[in-house]
Write a protein that holds these residues in place. Structure first.
Motif, short mmCIF file in Angstrom:
data_model
loop_
_atom_site.label_atom_id
_atom_site.label_comp_id
_atom_site.label_asym_id
_atom_site.label_seq_id
_atom_site.Cartn_x
_atom_site.Cartn_y
_atom_site.Cartn_z
N ARG B 619 0.81 -1.21 0.00
CA ARG B 619 0.00 0.00 0.00
C ARG B 619 0.84 1.26 0.00
O ARG B 619 0.34 2.34 -0.35
N GLN B 622 0.74 3.29 -2.99
CA GLN B 622 -0.44 4.10 -3.33
C GLN B 622 -0.49 5.34 -2.46
O GLN B 622 -1.18 5.38 -1.46
N THR B 623 0.27 6.32 -2.85
CA THR B 623 0.31 7.52 -2.01
C THR B 623 -0.82 8.48 -2.34
O THR B 623 -1.12 9.39 -1.59
N GLY B 624 -1.41 8.30 -3.50
CA GLY B 624 -2.44 9.25 -3.92
C GLY B 624 -1.84 10.56 -4.42
O GLY B 624 -2.56 11.49 -4.79
N ARG B 625 -0.54 10.67 -4.43
CA ARG B 625 0.09 11.92 -4.85
C ARG B 625 0.52 11.84 -6.30
O ARG B 625 1.07 10.82 -6.72
N LEU B 626 0.26 12.85 -7.00
CA LEU B 626 0.55 12.90 -8.42
C LEU B 626 2.03 12.69 -8.67
O LEU B 626 2.44 11.96 -9.57
N ARG B 627 2.83 13.30 -7.87
CA ARG B 627 4.26 13.31 -8.12
C ARG B 627 4.82 11.91 -8.06
O ARG B 627 5.70 11.53 -8.84
N VAL B 630 3.98 10.08 -11.19
CA VAL B 630 4.82 10.57 -12.29
C VAL B 630 6.19 9.94 -12.25
O VAL B 630 6.72 9.47 -13.27
#
Lengths: 485, 650, 99
Positions: B619, B622-627, B630
């Motif tokens: 998990r 799955q940071t949920g952060r766009l960066r 990318v």
């Protein structure tokens, strides 16, 4: 046709009885009576129109030929007597259970099913079908004890179930082995009787069969389920248990070992008689110490059925005839005693001998009935019970005097427990529980009269019963005793 | 034709029993009495002409078959017979029974109707049983009647339902006689197996022809059966306590008929006993020993019924002595005479005790002679017969015959004769004791009681018979096929002297304070040498202990109420049964114990933990952060480029 | 090093610079600007390769990329405005899809 009706009628009758209450009050009771009466009529018809010769009636219907399973039903005098007793006791049970209202339709259906499965046991000669009915017999009885019994009914029912189911494993194992290893797979008992097993194989197979039968009889040390089952069962349950189910064990011992394993039986007969002798004394001695009336009668049942075991293992004509007569006699007398004790418990709420007494004064009809079956329990000459015991003792004298002596001891000890029972219930001053005691009502009195008449009739005019059982006895003879006819 | 008439004789009492026991018509008191008396006296009416015809010689021995069963080569043919023994015995039984029934109609008059019905039903059933025994031509009918008598005896002794003592007495009688009955059954069955028939006429020759050892065993078994039923040593303890029953019961069962049935058995099977000198000697010794024992204990009694009970034991000992000495006819004669005077004694004692206010203590019978003179007179006649008053009483004649038979049987017999003579003397000592007691003037004068004809009629009849019976002794012996032993004048004089000595002795014992005190102190003797206590200590108590041990100490706990806890360990007793259950439970435990922590399940659960941890770790991507995403794409792109570049190498 | 190589290196450098910028910058606006720089990289590449081959498709692709960039900026700014309300301009705070 008539024979399969003996099984199918009670079974479907039981199903029908489930729906009977819709037609009116008490219809399930009268329905059961009708079913049983009809079964009895069919039986009488089969008997009257029966063939002379070994079997009164014989039916064979193929079921699964590739596995050698067929519905093979045969009836002779012994089975006819047992079938008559089962139907008769069914009627008695209905009258005894008039006060049962909780799920009464299911109750009567279960009674019908008990009788149907027991009839299957009495009639089957295909070993797999026999084992099927043998195992199936446990289920309605389990329900009867477990759902409609007294305080500790669940544990008593479980004990009954575990003992009998485990014992049935021996039977199943032997049956499967025999059927599978036959040259052409078959479970037909008559065909299997022809196969020539070595004696040690016969002994093993016999032990498997005998385990199931001895637990059902019951013979010490396998008897522990009976006292609990009897004390916790409702009255009808006790009557069916004592009058019917125990006899299936005796019947199995009577029929199959001499037919299938004669050499094995010859080898094991002395041990069987010794076990029976032990059981006779053990049951009687324990009966003397009980304070619970039903438990006392349960132990006397153990004692009497051990006499049957002695008779069957005796192998001589007298012993076998005595065993057969004792089967019938005990069915009558123990059913009557349980009926009386059941009536007693229902009215006073207790079976404890210390709380009872003085019924001669408050309920003379009850006391007189009790006296009659007191005499039967004692094996008083004139009752069928004495006939059975005397014949077994005669047979024992032909085989081994030691066993005869022990069987004679049972005559003495039976006085002790019988006087204990009657002394606590009928004699003495009335106690709190028995001060107001409603005497036996007609629907309880008629079964008592019938059972008493039967006991006395077969005791005083034994030629009917003995002649009736003769073919079965002849088939079970063993060359054991000296001077066997 | 006559044969079937024989079968009818036991039927009226049987019918009376059924009518009174089942009571379909709800009979009133008078009707109950009428039915009871009719059923009780009918056998006499039916049998008397038959018996008289037999004695006159116009009817010979007859057998009346009932029915026949077949067990292969074994034939079971039930029948009744008319021969010397059955004719004499049946006549005696019917006469005495009729007297007792009439007496009982008066004696039991105050009982409740229900109890009256019960009493007379049982008495009639008993009578039917006794008649079956004496008239049986086969062992089955014999044993049927024998056991039936035992059953009725149980119910009649414990007639008083409110008395635990009576119940215990009945139970003791039943158990002890059952032990003897088991022995008898064994003997009869063995004879049956030898003879392949149940007819007594076949059994006796078969018993004689049997191999020596077996024949002796059979004879001994029959002897034991007789000893038990007749309350001889060592079975004698049940009879004195059986006196807890009402007086008519004692008069009929425990004096005249049932207890004498053992003697009847031995007389019937006498050839088998006589064939073995050892067994015959044992019979005689048992008889004599009991005669002496009974007489001694009777001397020490303070209760008149117990005195008469011990007296019965003693007199039957005489009968056994006669059989052992090879003179069954003489035993028969004594049986008849004893039946007459003993029932008389019991019944008149009943009236005397009633006159004394209901007590049966000999001391308290004072003055009853004057309150009930007729009964007293008949009692005196009976006592004289019992004691063997010379010449005038039938008792003397029959006892002389017994003593004569003993004397004539050789030196052993003569020794027994001496002992029996002593017993005869003692008989006199105790027989007259109640007489002297009743003659003494009472502390307070007793009111004279009305001596009802119903009660007194039978007494007078029996008293007359006790005297006139003197003339019967000879004919009875001869009819039985024996000869009246004449042992010489000396022996007879000795017998007379013994009787007179007994009379004098009774006077001494009753009036001398020294002897009265001695008797009062003879507690041991009064209690029958405490054999009862010995039996209790060595037989009853150990048995009860075994029963309690096996039934479990907690069997005393309430098991029929719902408070019971169902344990499978001890406490509920039944060691064998609980052993099986415990074995089963132990097996189940042992077999399933290794599998109890479900290892497969543990593996599965552990693996889920690992999977969870892996999941937790995964998990983190799955940071949920766009960066982050990318960077991930960039990283993947880089890997692809390198991969592509690497592929150009190949 | 041919001029084409230099230009391609330059375009790759622009692309990675823009990529670095998207990865390294926390502010959404700066990520958008970096995204534009990323776009310009391949655009330059297209032009360079078109010039090298002397075809006009390269320039055509460049125009498409330009148009694409313009459209993307328009949408991107609109989305940026919404996101700014929720997160205050910090892209790390938009993590509702976090596992």
């Amino acid at each position: 046709m008539g024979l399969s009706l003996q099984i199918l009628l009670p079974f479907f009758g039981g199903l029908a009885v489930l729906f009977a209450p819709r037609f009116g009050r008490d219809m399930e009771r009268w329905g059961t009576v009708a079913v049983m009466a009809l079964t009895l009529v069919v039986l009488l018809y089969s008997v009257v129109n029966g063939d002379s010769g070994r079997w009164l009636a014989f039916t064979r219907i193929d079921w699964a030929p590739s596995f050698g399973i067929q519905v093979l039903l045969a009836m002779d005098g012994l089975s006819a007597a047992m079938l008559a007793i089962s139907a008769g006791l069914g009627i008695v049970c209905v009258f005894v259970s008039w006060h049962v209202t909780h799920r009464s339709a299911m109750y009567h259906a279960v009674i019908c099913w008990t009788i149907a499965t027991a009839n299957g046991v009495f009639l089957s000669f295909d070993l797999l079908v026999f084992a099927f009915f043998w195992e199936l017999m446990i289920v309605p009885a389990f329900l009867l004890i477990g759902l409609w019994g007294h305080g500790q009914r669940e544990s008593a029912a479980m004990k009954f179930l575990v003992f009998n189911a485990v014992a049935g494993l021996g039977l199943l194992a032997a049956v499967f082995w025999m059927g599978a290893t036959a040259p052409e797979i078959t479970f037909d008992a008559f065909v299997l009787a022809e196969s020539d097993y070595a004696t040690w194989v016969q002994v093993l197979l016999l032990l498997g069969f005998a385990l199931a039968f001895m637990v059902k009889l019951p013979v010490p040390p396998f008897h522990a389920w009976l006292p609990d089952a009897h004390t916790q069962a409702p009255t009808a349950g006790s009557i069916l248990l004592a009058g019917l189910l125990l006899k299936t064990g005796a019947y199995g011992l009577f029929r199959f070992p001499p037919l299938l394993f004669p050499d094995g039986l010859m080898a094991l007969a002395p041990y069987g008689m010794a076990l029976g002798a032990f059981g006779v004394l053990y049951g009687a001695i324990l009966a003397c110490g009980q304070f619970d009336a039903k438990r006392l009668i349960a132990y006397t049942s153990i004692s009497h059925m051990s006499i049957v075991l002695m008779g069957v293992c005796g192998g001589v004509h007298f012993a076998l005839a005595g065993a057969g007569v004792e089967m019938v006699a005990h069915a009558f007398s123990s059913s009557a005693l349980f009926l009386l004790i059941g009536a007693l418990q229902q009215r006073t709420g207790t079976r404890d001998l210390r709380d009872l007494g003085g019924l001669q004064k408050t309920a003379p009809a009850f006391a007189t009935s009790f006296a009659v079956f007191f005499a039967a329990a004692l094996a008083m000459p004139g009752t069928a019970n004495f006939l059975g015991e005397a014949l077994v003792i005669t047979g024992m004298f032909q085989v081994n005097w030691a066993f005869a002596a022990i069987a004679l001891l049972s005559l003495i000890v039976s006085v002790l427990y019988a006087t204990r029972l009657i002394g606590a219930i009928v004699f003495g001053k009335p106690k709190a529980a028995t001060a107001t005691f409603e005497d036996l009502k007609p629907h309880e009195l008629w079964p008592i009269i019938a059972l008493g008449a039967g006991t006395l009739f077969f005791g005083l005019f034994p030629q009917t019963l003995v002649g009736w059982l003769r073919p079965a006895v002849d088939a079970a003879l063993l060359p054991l005793g000296v001077g066997a006819p | 034709m006559l044969a079937y008439f024989l079968l009818l004789v036991p039927l009226p009492p049987l019918g009376g029993f059924l009518l009174l026991a089942l009571d379909p018509y709800r009979l009133e008191r008078r009707a109950v009495m009428a039915v009871a008396l009719a059923a009780g006296i009918a056998p006499l009416v039916l049998f008397l002409p038959v018996a008289l015809g037999y004695f006159a010689g116009s009817i010979g021995d007859t057998i009346a078959p009932a029915f026949t069963l077949n067990f292969g080569q074994f034939e079971v043919a039930l029948a009744m017979q008319l021969d010397a023994l059955s004719a004499i015995a049946a006549l005696t039984v019917t006469v005495v029974a009729s007297c007792v029934m009439i007496y009982a109609a008066d004696y039991m008059a105050s009982a409740r109707v229900a109890d009256l019905r019960r009493f007379f039903a049982l008495m009639n059933l008993f009578l039917a049983g006794m008649l079956s025994v004496v008239m049986a031509a086969d062992s089955i009918v014999f044993f049927l009647g024998w056991e039936l008598m035992g059953l009725c005896s149980f119910f009649l002794i414990s007639y008083n339902m409110n008395s635990p003592r009576a119940f215990a007495a009945g139970r003791k009688a039943f158990v002890m006689t059952r032990i003897a009955d088991a022995a008898l059954l064994a003997g009869l069955l063995l004879l049956f197996l030898e003879a392949t028939s149940v007819r007594i006429a076949d059994l006796i020759p078969a018993g004689l022809a049997a191999p020596e050892q077996r024949a002796v065993v059979i004879a001994v078994l029959l002897l034991v059966g007789a000893l038990g039923k007749s309350a001889q040593l060592p079975f004698q303890t049940w009879l004195p306590t059986a006196m807890a029953g009402p007086t008519p019961v004692s008069a009929l069962l425990h004096s005249a008929t049932m207890v004498a049935a053992g003697a009847i058995l031995l007389i019937r099977f006498a050839p088998l006993i006589e064939a073995h000198p050892g067994v015959a000697a044992a019979t005689a010794i048992a008889g004599v020993a009991t005669a002496v024992f009974g007489a001694l204990c009777a001397v020490a009694q303070t209760d008149i019924k117990r005195l008469l009970a011990y007296s019965s034991i003693s007199q039957i000992g005489f009968m056994l002595l006669a059989v052992g000495m090879g003179a069954p006819g003489v035993a028969m004669a004594h049986f008849v005479v004893h039946a007459l005077f003993k029932s008389l004694l019991f019944m008149s004692a009943g009236v005397l005790s009633h006159a004394s206010g209901g007590t049966t203590e000999i001391r308290r019978l004072r003055g009853s002679a004057y309150a009930a003179p007729i009964s007293f007179a008949t009692y005196v006649v009976g006592a004289a017969a019992l004691a063997g008053f010379p010449i005038l009483s039938a008792g003397w004649w029959s006892k002389e015959a017994v003593l004569g038979a003993a004397v004539m049987a050789g030196p052993f017999g003569q020794f027994l004769w001496l002992v029996a003579l002593g017993s005869a003397a003692l008989t006199g000592v105790y027989a007259y004791r109640p007489v002297w007691s009743a003659l003494r003037s009472p502390v307070e004068p007793l009111p004279a009681i009305k001596e009802n004809w119903l009660a007194v009629g039978p007494l007078i009849f029996l008293a007359t018979a006790s005297v006139l019976g003197s003339f019967l002794v000879g004919p009875i012996v001869r009819t039985m096929g024996g000869t009246v032993p004449h042992a010489g004048l000396g022996v007879e004089v000795m017998g007379a002297l013994a009787a007179i000595a007994g009379l004098i002795g009774s006077v001494v014992v009753s009036f001398s304070p020294v002897w009265s005190a001695r008797i009062k102190r003879a507690r041991r003797l009064r209690a029958g040498m405490q054999m009862d206590a010995i039996y209790y200590a060595f037989l009853v108590r150990p048995y009860r202990r075994v029963v309690h041990k096996l039934s479990g100490r907690n069997a005393r706990k309430d098991t029929s109420h719902e408070a019971e806890t169902d344990r499978t360990d001890g406490g509920m007793g039944d060691p064998v049964g609980t052993a099986t259950v415990n074995l089963g439970l132990w097996l189940a435990r042992v077999v399933t114990a290794p599998f109890v922590p479900d290892r497969f399940d543990l593996v599965t659960m552990r693996s889920t933990r690992e999977v969870r941890r892996a999941g937790v770790w995964a998990r983190r991507l799955q940071t949920g952060r766009l960066r982050t995403y990318v960077m991930a794409i960039a990283f993947g792109l880089g890997v692809l480029v390198i991969l592509g570049w690497g592929m150009t190498w190949g | 090093m041919t001029p084409l190589n230099i230009l391609l290196v330059l375009s790759a450098g622009l692309f990675f610079a823009g990529l670095f910028g998207v990865a390294a910058r926390r502010t959404i606006l700066m990520q958008l600007i970096s995204l534009e720089i990323m776009l310009s990289g391949p655009a330059l590449g297209f032009v360079a390769v078109g010039a090298y081959h002397g075809s006009v498709e390269g320039t055509g692709m460049f125009l498409m990329v330009l148009g694409l960039a313009a459209a993307e900026v328009a949408l991107g700014l609109a989305i940026y405005l919404h996101m700014r309300r929720a997160t205050g301009g910090d892209s790390d705070l938009a993590h509702r899809l976090r596992g």
